[in-house]
Write a protein that holds these residues in place. Structure first.
Motif, PDB file in Angstrom:
ATOM      1  N   ILE A   1       0.821  -1.215   0.000  1.00 15.34           N
ATOM      2  CA  ILE A   1       0.000   0.000   0.000  1.00 15.34           C
ATOM      3  C   ILE A   1       0.862   1.276   0.000  1.00 15.34           C
ATOM      4  O   ILE A   1       0.325   2.379  -0.117  1.00 15.34           O
ATOM      5  CB  ILE A   1      -0.969   0.039   1.216  1.00 15.34           C
ATOM      6  CG1 ILE A   1      -0.193   0.015   2.540  1.00 15.34           C
ATOM      7  CG2 ILE A   1      -1.973  -1.094   1.144  1.00 15.34           C
ATOM      8  CD1 ILE A   1      -1.082   0.246   3.770  1.00 15.34           C
TER       9      ILE A   1
ATOM     10  N   ILE B   1       7.536  -1.026   3.370  1.00 18.32           N
ATOM     11  CA  ILE B   1       8.209  -2.043   2.561  1.00 18.32           C
ATOM     12  C   ILE B   1       7.796  -3.442   3.018  1.00 18.32           C
ATOM     13  O   ILE B   1       7.432  -3.652   4.170  1.00 18.32           O
ATOM     14  CB  ILE B   1       9.742  -1.911   2.615  1.00 18.32           C
ATOM     15  CG1 ILE B   1      10.219  -1.971   4.055  1.00 18.32           C
ATOM     16  CG2 ILE B   1      10.224  -0.642   1.950  1.00 18.32           C
ATOM     17  CD1 ILE B   1      11.660  -2.361   4.137  1.00 18.32           C
TER      18      ILE B   1
ATOM     19  N   LEU C   1      -3.792   1.235  13.001  1.00 16.70           N
ATOM     20  CA  LEU C   1      -2.532   1.612  12.362  1.00 16.70           C
ATOM     21  C   LEU C   1      -2.702   2.661  11.260  1.00 16.70           C
ATOM     22  O   LEU C   1      -1.770   3.387  10.956  1.00 16.70           O
ATOM     23  CB  LEU C   1      -1.882   0.354  11.772  1.00 16.70           C
ATOM     24  CG  LEU C   1      -1.360  -0.650  12.802  1.00 16.70           C
ATOM     25  CD1 LEU C   1      -0.941  -1.945  12.115  1.00 16.70           C
ATOM     26  CD2 LEU C   1      -0.182  -0.051  13.555  1.00 16.70           C
ATOM     27  N   GLY C   2      -3.873   2.719  10.694  1.00 12.02           N
ATOM     28  CA  GLY C   2      -4.098   3.671   9.606  1.00 12.02           C
ATOM     29  C   GLY C   2      -3.978   5.125  10.040  1.00 12.02           C
ATOM     30  O   GLY C   2      -3.905   6.030   9.211  1.00 12.02           O
TER      31      GLY C   2
ATOM     32  N   HIS D   1       2.397   1.556  10.254  1.00  9.94           N
ATOM     33  CA  HIS D   1       1.995   0.260   9.695  1.00  9.94           C
ATOM     34  C   HIS D   1       2.965  -0.229   8.625  1.00  9.94           C
ATOM     35  O   HIS D   1       3.811   0.527   8.136  1.00  9.94           O
ATOM     36  CB  HIS D   1       0.574   0.346   9.136  1.00  9.94           C
ATOM     37  CG  HIS D   1       0.401   1.387   8.055  1.00  9.94           C
ATOM     38  ND1 HIS D   1       0.906   1.220   6.788  1.00  9.94           N
ATOM     39  CD2 HIS D   1      -0.219   2.589   8.057  1.00  9.94           C
ATOM     40  CE1 HIS D   1       0.578   2.280   6.053  1.00  9.94           C
ATOM     41  NE2 HIS D   1      -0.086   3.131   6.806  1.00  9.94           N
ATOM     42  N   GLY D   2       2.777  -1.504   8.251  1.00 11.33           N
ATOM     43  CA  GLY D   2       3.603  -2.090   7.201  1.00 11.33           C
ATOM     44  C   GLY D   2       2.936  -1.956   5.848  1.00 11.33           C
ATOM     45  O   GLY D   2       2.070  -1.080   5.651  1.00 11.33           O
ATOM     46  N   SER D   3       3.309  -2.844   4.925  1.00 11.65           N
ATOM     47  CA  SER D   3       2.870  -2.685   3.532  1.00 11.65           C
ATOM     48  C   SER D   3       1.512  -3.320   3.272  1.00 11.65           C
ATOM     49  O   SER D   3       1.010  -3.265   2.154  1.00 11.65           O
ATOM     50  CB  SER D   3       3.912  -3.300   2.602  1.00 11.65           C
ATOM     51  OG  SER D   3       3.996  -4.691   2.861  1.00 11.65           O
ATOM     52  N   ALA D   4       0.912  -3.947   4.298  1.00 15.47           N
ATOM     53  CA  ALA D   4      -0.442  -4.533   4.219  1.00 15.47           C
ATOM     54  C   ALA D   4      -0.703  -5.235   2.888  1.00 15.47           C
ATOM     55  O   ALA D   4      -1.604  -4.830   2.146  1.00 15.47           O
ATOM     56  CB  ALA D   4      -1.498  -3.459   4.484  1.00 15.47           C
ATOM     57  N   PRO D   5       0.054  -6.286   2.579  1.00 12.70           N
ATOM     58  CA  PRO D   5      -0.116  -6.943   1.271  1.00 12.70           C
ATOM     59  C   PRO D   5      -1.548  -7.421   1.019  1.00 12.70           C
ATOM     60  O   PRO D   5      -1.978  -7.494  -0.135  1.00 12.70           O
ATOM     61  CB  PRO D   5       0.842  -8.140   1.332  1.00 12.70           C
ATOM     62  CG  PRO D   5       1.672  -7.975   2.548  1.00 12.70           C
ATOM     63  CD  PRO D   5       1.105  -6.883   3.398  1.00 12.70           C
ATOM     64  N   ASP D   6      -2.295  -7.684   2.110  1.00 10.47           N
ATOM     65  CA  ASP D   6      -3.677  -8.177   1.925  1.00 10.47           C
ATOM     66  C   ASP D   6      -4.590  -7.166   1.229  1.00 10.47           C
ATOM     67  O   ASP D   6      -5.567  -7.549   0.596  1.00 10.47           O
ATOM     68  CB  ASP D   6      -4.277  -8.599   3.281  1.00 10.47           C
ATOM     69  CG  ASP D   6      -4.235  -7.486   4.319  1.00 10.47           C
ATOM     70  OD1 ASP D   6      -3.268  -6.691   4.309  1.00 10.47           O
ATOM     71  OD2 ASP D   6      -5.171  -7.386   5.132  1.00 10.47           O
ATOM     72  N   ILE D   7      -4.267  -5.865   1.350  1.00 11.87           N
ATOM     73  CA  ILE D   7      -5.155  -4.882   0.700  1.00 11.87           C
ATOM     74  C   ILE D   7      -4.405  -4.057  -0.360  1.00 11.87           C
ATOM     75  O   ILE D   7      -4.945  -3.075  -0.870  1.00 11.87           O
ATOM     76  CB  ILE D   7      -5.816  -3.935   1.739  1.00 11.87           C
ATOM     77  CG1 ILE D   7      -4.757  -3.234   2.605  1.00 11.87           C
ATOM     78  CG2 ILE D   7      -6.816  -4.686   2.602  1.00 11.87           C
ATOM     79  CD1 ILE D   7      -5.334  -2.063   3.402  1.00 11.87           C
TER      80      ILE D   7
ATOM     81  N   ALA E   1      -6.480   1.393   1.357  1.00 11.58           N
ATOM     82  CA  ALA E   1      -5.660   1.824   2.502  1.00 11.58           C
ATOM     83  C   ALA E   1      -6.045   3.215   2.978  1.00 11.58           C
ATOM     84  O   ALA E   1      -6.424   4.089   2.186  1.00 11.58           O
ATOM     85  CB  ALA E   1      -4.197   1.802   2.103  1.00 11.58           C
ATOM     86  N   ASN E   2      -5.938   3.400   4.265  1.00 14.78           N
ATOM     87  CA  ASN E   2      -6.156   4.704   4.884  1.00 14.78           C
ATOM     88  C   ASN E   2      -4.860   5.516   4.755  1.00 14.78           C
ATOM     89  O   ASN E   2      -3.833   5.121   5.297  1.00 14.78           O
ATOM     90  CB  ASN E   2      -6.498   4.462   6.363  1.00 14.78           C
ATOM     91  CG  ASN E   2      -6.804   5.729   7.107  1.00 14.78           C
ATOM     92  OD1 ASN E   2      -6.617   6.830   6.591  1.00 14.78           O
ATOM     93  ND2 ASN E   2      -7.273   5.582   8.331  1.00 14.78           N
TER      94      ASN E   2
ATOM     95  N   ASP F   1     -11.129   0.823   7.091  1.00 11.29           N
ATOM     96  CA  ASP F   1     -10.556   0.394   8.382  1.00 11.29           C
ATOM     97  C   ASP F   1     -11.159   1.197   9.536  1.00 11.29           C
ATOM     98  O   ASP F   1     -11.156   0.750  10.681  1.00 11.29           O
ATOM     99  CB  ASP F   1      -9.032   0.571   8.378  1.00 11.29           C
ATOM    100  CG  ASP F   1      -8.633   1.992   8.040  1.00 11.29           C
ATOM    101  OD1 ASP F   1      -9.043   2.496   6.981  1.00 11.29           O
ATOM    102  OD2 ASP F   1      -7.931   2.606   8.853  1.00 11.29           O
TER     103      ASP F   1
HETATM  104  P1  ATP Z   1       4.165  -6.121   6.630  1.00  6.34           P
HETATM  105  O1  ATP Z   1       4.571  -7.536   6.407  1.00  6.34           O
HETATM  106  O2  ATP Z   1       4.615  -5.221   5.529  1.00  6.34           O
HETATM  107  O3  ATP Z   1       4.513  -5.587   7.991  1.00  6.34           O
HETATM  108  P2  ATP Z   1       1.491  -6.710   7.586  1.00  6.34           P
HETATM  109  O4  ATP Z   1       0.221  -6.902   6.821  1.00  6.34           O
HETATM  110  O5  ATP Z   1       2.065  -7.823   8.335  1.00  6.34           O
HETATM  111  O6  ATP Z   1       2.560  -6.096   6.552  1.00  6.34           O
HETATM  112  P3  ATP Z   1       0.665  -4.180   8.514  1.00  6.34           P
HETATM  113  O7  ATP Z   1       0.870  -3.675   7.138  1.00  6.34           O
HETATM  114  O8  ATP Z   1       1.231  -3.343   9.599  1.00  6.34           O
HETATM  115  O9  ATP Z   1       1.282  -5.583   8.679  1.00  6.34           O
HETATM  116  O10 ATP Z   1      -0.892  -4.316   8.706  1.00  6.34           O
HETATM  117  C1  ATP Z   1      -1.600  -5.197   9.487  1.00  6.34           C
HETATM  118  C2  ATP Z   1      -3.056  -5.145   9.001  1.00  6.34           C
HETATM  119  O11 ATP Z   1      -3.627  -3.862   9.263  1.00  6.34           O
HETATM  120  C3  ATP Z   1      -3.101  -5.335   7.491  1.00  6.34           C
HETATM  121  O12 ATP Z   1      -3.448  -6.644   7.221  1.00  6.34           O
HETATM  122  C4  ATP Z   1      -4.118  -4.363   7.001  1.00  6.34           C
HETATM  123  O13 ATP Z   1      -5.330  -5.007   6.721  1.00  6.34           O
HETATM  124  C5  ATP Z   1      -4.304  -3.362   8.131  1.00  6.34           C
HETATM  125  N1  ATP Z   1      -3.714  -2.064   7.757  1.00  6.34           N
HETATM  126  C6  ATP Z   1      -2.452  -1.644   7.956  1.00  6.34           C
HETATM  127  N2  ATP Z   1      -2.269  -0.400   7.505  1.00  6.34           N
HETATM  128  C7  ATP Z   1      -3.448   0.003   7.009  1.00  6.34           C
HETATM  129  C8  ATP Z   1      -3.915   1.207   6.374  1.00  6.34           C
HETATM  130  N3  ATP Z   1      -3.114   2.274   6.165  1.00  6.34           N
HETATM  131  N4  ATP Z   1      -5.199   1.250   5.980  1.00  6.34           N
HETATM  132  C9  ATP Z   1      -6.039   0.219   6.174  1.00  6.34           C
HETATM  133  N5  ATP Z   1      -5.663  -0.932   6.753  1.00  6.34           N
HETATM  134  C10 ATP Z   1      -4.393  -1.053   7.167  1.00  6.34           C
END
Ligand code: ATP
Length: 331
Positions: A11, A68, A238-239, A257-263, A269-270, A310
């Motif tokens: 994201i 990242i 986290l958003g 937050h991280g890269s939230a690969p799921d979305i 993303a927020n 979110d």
């Molecule tokens: P990474 O491996 O890069 O850390 P991750 O998915 O393990 O990624 P986060 O990216 O920190 O960890 O996010 C955890 C969850 O929170 C994600 O699955 C996502 O659905 C949600 N999330 C994180 N950031 C946002 C955002 N900016 N907007 C909406 N949802 C978010």
């Protein structure tokens, strides 16, 4: 003035695009130079942190990073590019302001700044097999504690915060955390700040049960990591949580937050944490008025009821950003 923009993975590019539009909308007059880092950079260049990015960062006072993605499977030769950056630029203080932006978001009325040690503690990366198990090295040095506490005192003074709390576990880790606590009282003495300390377990509880007693928290690496995720969850997730990694020459600003690969790639993303990180960057570049405008517009956008998914809303990243920019034009 120049700053580096690192969209990164997942994201990251989408939310950084929103933050860049916000920076441009307040006419910050910064030349933004794009650089690569992360898994995408690895695919394109063979390096998670290309040398060119490091060279660009040597030339600027600030950088904004999206997020990242780290490899999921264990790879002994992988070196986290973020840790590498923290070490190369000695980004010793991680600053995480955490504030509930609206009563309809989150659970607790928190308004704290967590100042976390970023270079040592539990994150030395030194582990060795010994006997049947593994021993991890944990380091606490006088220099790291002194500069961290000094930075936290500066933040209190710059932002008119009156109270500073040292969070540690010196009832168990008597020498290492005991040293940190001792230095905390040495450095805060005579500053006029109200200085106190809490064990980390008590601090975790206080974030929920006595948020009004917390103002600026200064703490070691692992405690800061955990408490800031807790505090972010209590204030809407986290958003909404921005951060800064500060050294003596460079400031690296990024959402918690991280890269939230799921979305990723779904326009879900927020972008608020990225926009608030951009505001922190402007404040670092002595543009407090523009930083305040970005922050006021976030509060106002939320107050007007605009929300990404979110936060219980329906807007996508781009629609939310358009609403935000409209509001920004009015504050
Ligand atoms: P990474 O491996 O890069 O850390 P991750 O998915 O393990 O990624 P986060 O990216 O920190 O960890 O996010 C955890 C969850 O929170 C994600 O699955 C996502 O659905 C949600 N999330 C994180 N950031 C946002 C955002 N900016 N907007 C909406 N949802 C978010």
């Amino acid at each position: 003035m120049k700053a580096v923009i690192i969209p990164g993975d997942g994201i990251g590019p989408g939310i950084v695009a929103s933050a860049v539009r916000a920076i441009e909308a307040v006419d910050a007059g910064i030349e933004l130079v794009e650089a690569e880092m992360g898994a995408g950079a690895f695919q394109r260049t063979g390096s998670y942190l290309p040398e060119k990015t490091i060279e660009l960062l040597k030339d600027v006072p600030a950088a904004l990073l999206g997020a990242i993605t780290s490899p999921i499977s264990y790879n002994p030769s992988y070196r986290s590019p973020l840790l590498h950056l923290r070490r190369t630029f000695d980004l010793y203080a991680n600053i995480r302001p955490i504030r509930r932006l609206h009563p309809s978001i989150g659970l607790v009325d928190l308004d704290v700044i967590i100042v976390r040690e970023n270079t040592e503690g539990m994150y030395t990366g030194v582990e060795r097999e010994e006997g049947e198990g593994v021993v991890t090295e944990r380091r606490v040095t006088r220099r790291a504690c002194e500069r961290l506490v000094d930075r936290a005192i500066d933040i209190c003074q710059e932002q008119g915060r009156r109270r500073i709390t040292c969070v540690h576990k010196s009832n168990v880790l008597r020498r290492s955390d005991g040293l940190f606590r001792e230095i905390f009282y040495e450095r805060t003495k005579g500053t006029g700040l109200e200085a106190d300390d809490l064990l980390v377990d008590a601090a975790a509880a206080a974030l929920v049960s006595q948020p009004e007693n917390l103002d600026v928290i200064v703490t070691l690496n692992l405690y800061g990591d955990i408490l800031s995720d807790e505090a972010a969850a209590l204030t809407g997730g986290l958003g909404f949580a921005p951060s800064a990694n500060l050294g003596d020459t460079l400031g690296l600003f990024e959402p918690t937050h991280g890269s939230a690969p799921d979305i990723a790639g779904m326009d879900l993303a927020n972008p608020t944490a990225a926009i608030l990180s951009a505001a922190m960057m402007l404040r670092h570049l002595n543009m407090s008025d523009k930083a305040k405008r970005l922050e006021r517009a976030v509060m106002e956008t939320i107050a007007q009821g605009f929300r990404t998914r979110d936060a219980g809303g329906k807007l996508g990243t781009m629609e939310f950003t358009e609403k935000y920019l409209e509001v920004l034009g009015t504050v």
